[in-house]
Enzyme design. Sequence first.
Site, PDB file in Angstrom:
ATOM      1  N   GLU A 235     -11.886   2.018 -31.512  1.00 53.51           N
ATOM      2  CA  GLU A 235     -10.718   1.181 -31.228  1.00 53.51           C
ATOM      3  C   GLU A 235     -11.148  -0.277 -31.125  1.00 53.51           C
ATOM      4  OE1 GLU A 235      -7.475   3.601 -29.110  1.00 53.51           O
ATOM      5  OE2 GLU A 235      -8.838   2.951 -27.567  1.00 53.51           O
TER       6      GLU A 235
ATOM      7  N   HIS B  10     -12.390   4.023 -22.172  1.00 58.43           N
ATOM      8  CA  HIS B  10     -11.362   3.221 -22.860  1.00 58.43           C
ATOM      9  C   HIS B  10     -11.656   1.741 -22.616  1.00 58.43           C
ATOM     10  CE1 HIS B  10      -7.521   1.408 -23.854  1.00 58.43           C
ATOM     11  NE2 HIS B  10      -7.292   2.494 -24.574  1.00 58.43           N
TER      12      HIS B  10
ATOM     13  N   GLU C 197      -9.843  -0.663 -21.872  1.00 59.70           N
ATOM     14  CA  GLU C 197      -9.194  -1.225 -20.681  1.00 59.70           C
ATOM     15  C   GLU C 197     -10.004  -0.907 -19.424  1.00 59.70           C
ATOM     16  OE1 GLU C 197      -5.315   0.435 -21.446  1.00 59.70           O
ATOM     17  OE2 GLU C 197      -5.092  -0.960 -23.122  1.00 59.70           O
TER      18      GLU C 197
ATOM     19  N   GLY D 138      -1.546   4.570 -28.268  1.00 66.70           N
ATOM     20  CA  GLY D 138      -1.074   4.048 -26.982  1.00 66.70           C
ATOM     21  C   GLY D 138       0.440   3.919 -26.981  1.00 66.70           C
ATOM     22  N   GLY D 139       0.936   2.693 -27.175  1.00 63.27           N
ATOM     23  CA  GLY D 139       2.367   2.389 -27.088  1.00 63.27           C
ATOM     24  C   GLY D 139       3.273   3.367 -27.812  1.00 63.27           C
TER      25      GLY D 139
ATOM     26  N   TRP E 296      -0.930   7.666 -22.578  1.00 63.26           N
ATOM     27  CA  TRP E 296       0.267   7.071 -21.954  1.00 63.26           C
ATOM     28  C   TRP E 296      -0.070   5.904 -21.034  1.00 63.26           C
ATOM     29  CZ3 TRP E 296       4.109  11.504 -20.224  1.00 63.26           C
ATOM     30  CH2 TRP E 296       4.422  12.300 -21.346  1.00 63.26           C
TER      31      TRP E 296
HETATM   32  P1  PGA Z   1      -2.074   0.993 -28.846  1.00 61.60           P
HETATM   33  O1  PGA Z   1      -3.211   1.529 -27.832  1.00 61.60           O
HETATM   34  O2  PGA Z   1      -1.778   2.124 -29.795  1.00 61.60           O
HETATM   35  O3  PGA Z   1      -0.920   0.649 -27.956  1.00 61.60           O
HETATM   36  O4  PGA Z   1      -2.652  -0.191 -29.539  1.00 61.60           O
HETATM   37  C1  PGA Z   1      -4.267   2.318 -28.271  1.00 61.60           C
HETATM   38  C2  PGA Z   1      -5.134   2.718 -27.108  1.00 61.60           C
HETATM   39  O5  PGA Z   1      -5.240   1.914 -26.158  1.00 61.60           O
HETATM   40  O6  PGA Z   1      -5.722   3.798 -27.084  1.00 61.60           O
END
Ligand code: PGA
Length: 251
Positions: free
Chosen positions: A166, A94, A96, A234-235, A10
Site C-alpha cells: 500500500e 498498517h 496508519e 479502505g473507504g 473498516w
Molecule cells: P483506501 O484505504 O482504500 O481508503 O485508500 C486502504 C487501506 O488503508 O487499507
Amino acid sequence: MRKPLVAGNWKMNKTVDKATLLVADMLPGLEAVKTVDRVICPPFTSLMVASGMLAGTEVGLGAQNMHWEESGAFTGDISPQMVKEFCEFVIIGHSERRAYFNETDETVNKKVKAAFEAGLTPIVCVGESLEQYEAGKTEAIVTAQVKADFEGIDKHDAERLIVAYEPIWAIGTGKTATAEQANDIIKNAVRKNLTTQFGEQTAQMIRILYGGSVKAHNAKELFDMSDIDGGLIGGASLKPEDFVKIVEAAA
Ligand code: PGA
C-alpha cells in the site's frame, strides 16, 4: 494458482448497530463470489456480532491490529488469543498504525510471529511515503520492510502469509499507483524478497494484495495484473455495493 483475496478494512468506523446493518447489506453479494476469498475487518467492538453473522458463511473475519503478548499489563490493547476467539485474520503494520501509533518493523515482526503462533493469518502492510516515492526510494524501502517484517518467520507459516503493498500516498487520497507501477513493485520488491527469504516455491504461494484508493472503477485493471492477488480496501469497503463490485472484479 493463488486464490484471490479481497479484504475490507473498516478502520475506526461504525458502531455495533451500524456494523450489523453493513454486514447484513453486503453479505449476500459477498457470499455469491465463491472464487475469491472475502474478508471483512470491522473495529474490535463489532467482531463478536460480526462473527455470529458470518458463522456458516465463507466470508472471513479479521481484526485491524493486536499486541504480540498473550496477556498482561497492556492497557487498551488486545492479545492474539482474544482476536482468535472471533477471527481468522489480523491486519498488521498498517501505515496508519506505523504513522500514528509508533508501529515499527520490529513490532510488526513480533506481531507476525505471534499471529502465526495463535493460528491467525496475518495481512501485513508495507509501502512507501510520498517523500520516499518522489525520491525514487520505493524499491529500497519496500525491500527493507519485507526483510525486517518477516525475519525469522518459519517457511511453512510463510505459505499462509498475506502481504498488502500500500503506497502511503495512495491511501484515502483518491490517487492510485498505476496497475503497472503496483505490479512492478509487488513483483520486483515484494515477491523477489520473499523468494530470497523463503524460496521460490513458498514465495509463489504467498498472496500479495494491492491497497490504496481501490474503487469499483479501477479494481479490475489492478487485479488483472500478474502479481496482484487481490486488494486491501479502505473507504470503498464501507459501501456495500462498491465493495461487492470490487470483490467481483477479483473473480
Ligand atoms: P483506501 O484505504 O482504500 O481508503 O485508500 C486502504 C487501506 O488503508 O487499507
